[in-house]
Design a protein around this motif. Structure first.
Motif, PDB file in Angstrom:
ATOM      1  N   PHE A 115       0.825  -1.202   0.000  1.00 50.77           N
ATOM      2  CA  PHE A 115       0.000   0.000   0.000  1.00 50.77           C
ATOM      3  C   PHE A 115       0.864   1.259   0.000  1.00 50.77           C
ATOM      4  N   PHE A 116       1.821   1.337   0.929  1.00 54.04           N
ATOM      5  CA  PHE A 116       2.648   2.539   1.031  1.00 54.04           C
ATOM      6  C   PHE A 116       3.741   2.571  -0.039  1.00 54.04           C
ATOM      7  N   ARG A 117       4.144   1.420  -0.523  1.00 53.80           N
ATOM      8  CA  ARG A 117       5.193   1.385  -1.547  1.00 53.80           C
ATOM      9  C   ARG A 117       4.665   1.850  -2.896  1.00 53.80           C
ATOM     10  N   ASN A 118       3.385   1.663  -3.160  1.00 55.62           N
ATOM     11  CA  ASN A 118       2.800   2.031  -4.444  1.00 55.62           C
ATOM     12  C   ASN A 118       1.898   3.254  -4.345  1.00 55.62           C
ATOM     13  N   SER A 119       2.104   4.062  -3.325  1.00 56.44           N
ATOM     14  CA  SER A 119       1.362   5.317  -3.168  1.00 56.44           C
ATOM     15  C   SER A 119       2.280   6.493  -3.486  1.00 56.44           C
ATOM     16  N   PRO A 120       1.762   7.553  -4.102  1.00 48.06           N
ATOM     17  CA  PRO A 120       2.597   8.736  -4.398  1.00 48.06           C
ATOM     18  C   PRO A 120       3.119   9.377  -3.114  1.00 48.06           C
ATOM     19  N   TRP A 121       4.367   9.773  -3.158  1.00 47.04           N
ATOM     20  CA  TRP A 121       4.983  10.363  -1.969  1.00 47.04           C
ATOM     21  C   TRP A 121       4.276  11.655  -1.567  1.00 47.04           C
ATOM     22  N   LEU A 122       3.882  12.454  -2.540  1.00 48.84           N
ATOM     23  CA  LEU A 122       3.234  13.724  -2.225  1.00 48.84           C
ATOM     24  C   LEU A 122       1.879  13.497  -1.560  1.00 48.84           C
ATOM     25  N   LYS A 150       5.610  16.454  11.093  1.00 44.40           N
ATOM     26  CA  LYS A 150       4.578  15.727  10.366  1.00 44.40           C
ATOM     27  C   LYS A 150       5.037  15.426   8.937  1.00 44.40           C
ATOM     28  N   ALA A 151       5.750  16.364   8.337  1.00 48.65           N
ATOM     29  CA  ALA A 151       6.297  16.106   6.998  1.00 48.65           C
ATOM     30  C   ALA A 151       7.326  14.977   7.037  1.00 48.65           C
ATOM     31  N   THR A 152       8.120  14.938   8.106  1.00 48.74           N
ATOM     32  CA  THR A 152       9.101  13.860   8.254  1.00 48.74           C
ATOM     33  C   THR A 152       8.411  12.510   8.366  1.00 48.74           C
ATOM     34  N   ILE A 153       7.333  12.465   9.147  1.00 53.27           N
ATOM     35  CA  ILE A 153       6.575  11.210   9.276  1.00 53.27           C
ATOM     36  C   ILE A 153       5.971  10.811   7.935  1.00 53.27           C
ATOM     37  N   GLY A 154       5.447  11.802   7.196  1.00 50.57           N
ATOM     38  CA  GLY A 154       4.880  11.500   5.889  1.00 50.57           C
ATOM     39  C   GLY A 154       5.905  10.945   4.918  1.00 50.57           C
ATOM     40  N   LEU A 155       7.135  11.480   4.938  1.00 51.10           N
ATOM     41  CA  LEU A 155       8.183  10.980   4.054  1.00 51.10           C
ATOM     42  C   LEU A 155       8.717   9.628   4.507  1.00 51.10           C
ATOM     43  N   SER A 156       8.588   9.333   5.799  1.00 55.22           N
ATOM     44  CA  SER A 156       9.097   8.051   6.295  1.00 55.22           C
ATOM     45  C   SER A 156       8.200   6.871   5.913  1.00 55.22           C
ATOM     46  N   LEU A 157       6.949   7.148   5.521  1.00 54.21           N
ATOM     47  CA  LEU A 157       6.031   6.055   5.172  1.00 54.21           C
ATOM     48  C   LEU A 157       6.480   5.297   3.923  1.00 54.21           C
TER      49      LEU A 157
END
Length: 282
Positions: A115-122, A150-157
């Motif tokens: 799910f997270f690997r095939n989702s757009p980073w933005l 929060k941006a760091t957590i979003g990029l870590s996904l």
């Protein structure tokens, strides 16, 4: 009686080998960086030619803003390191879950990874920015959650998901004899993983891990979309404070491009070196 070998009877299709200079053997060289530097200088020269001689020159303005831009770039590096640390820790657990003997846990970890690997980073970045709370309470104490965190957590996904696949692939690449040898020594599964399997996986995981970090570092500019004060946001504010002069666009963004290249290029070269050093001999 004449004997005929199997090789002379059946045609053998040899594996394709990339020729030197082909697309598959392309590697970054030092002259690529020199070309990029020349492009930056040419775009800056175009900006110099368009500048008004009465106003301050493009070079003077860029030199004045350069310390602030470099400070903002250090913030990009800090975000990338923190996101990589969070993603590596969570991804390692998720990757080990993908090889768990428990079928339910294995399928759950596989789903989260895909799910997270095939989702757009933005999209994941917006997901973290707007769905995570602005603050949370612990023991009656309100603790704010800043936008950069929060941006760091979003990029870590996405890093977590890609790290999960790196761990799973590295563990599965080891021969089954390693598991059998550990089992013959009466090791438990946890002891086998931590004492036998994972130590051997480190050198296999290191090159793709470094490549993932380089990609993450370049992706930290996405945080500018959600208002985090990193180098791209600072560049936009610097251009706005200079009256929106169009002759400053190419030199400023060329400088941002150059500092990212200077930081990421050694990582790419080190990754190539480790790939050759730790290559598994057939």
């Amino acid at each position: 009686m004449r004997t005929t070998t199997l090789k002379s009877v059946l045609p053998v299709l040899l594996p394709a080998k990339a020729k030197s200079g082909s697309l598959f053997s392309f590697r970054l060289k030092l002259w690529h960086g020199i070309i990029l530097l020349c492009i930056c200088l040419l775009t800056s020269t175009a900006g110099f030619a368009q500048s008004d001689p009465i106003k301050a020159s493009v070079f003077e303005i860029l030199l004045r803003w350069m310390p602030l831009l470099l400070t903002a770039f250090i913030f990009n590096i800090a975000i990338s390191m923190l996101a990589m640390g969070i993603g590596t820790a969570a991804g390692t657990v998720l990757g080990l879950g993908q090889i768990s003997p428990n079928a339910g846990l294995r399928k759950f970890c596989w789903f989260i990874t895909q799910f997270f690997r095939n989702s757009p980073w933005l999209v994941l970045l917006f997901f973290a920015m707007f769905l995570l709370p602005f603050e949370f309470s612990i023991g009656g104490i309100d603790i704010p959650l800043p936008d950069w965190l929060k941006a760091t957590i979003g990029l870590s996904l996405p890093v977590m998901a890609n790290m999960s696949e790196i761990v799973r692939g590295a563990v599965n690449s080891l021969p089954s004899g390693q598991w059998e040898a550990a089992e013959s020594l009466a090791y438990s599964r946890r002891q086998t993983l931590w004492l036998v399997i994972l130590p051997q996986c480190v050198k296999r995981m290191l090159p793709p891990w470094m490549n993932l970090y380089s990609i993450l570092t370049m992706a930290t500019v996405l945080a500018s979309v959600v208002g985090v004060s990193e180098v791209m946001t600072t560049t936009g504010r610097a251009l706005a404070s200079e009256g929106g002069r169009p002759d400053l666009l190419a030199p400023f963004y060329s400088f941002v491009l150059l500092i990212f290249f200077i930081y990421c290029y050694p990582i790419a070269r080190w990754t190539v070196y480790l790939e050759k050093k730790f290559a598994v001999k057939g």
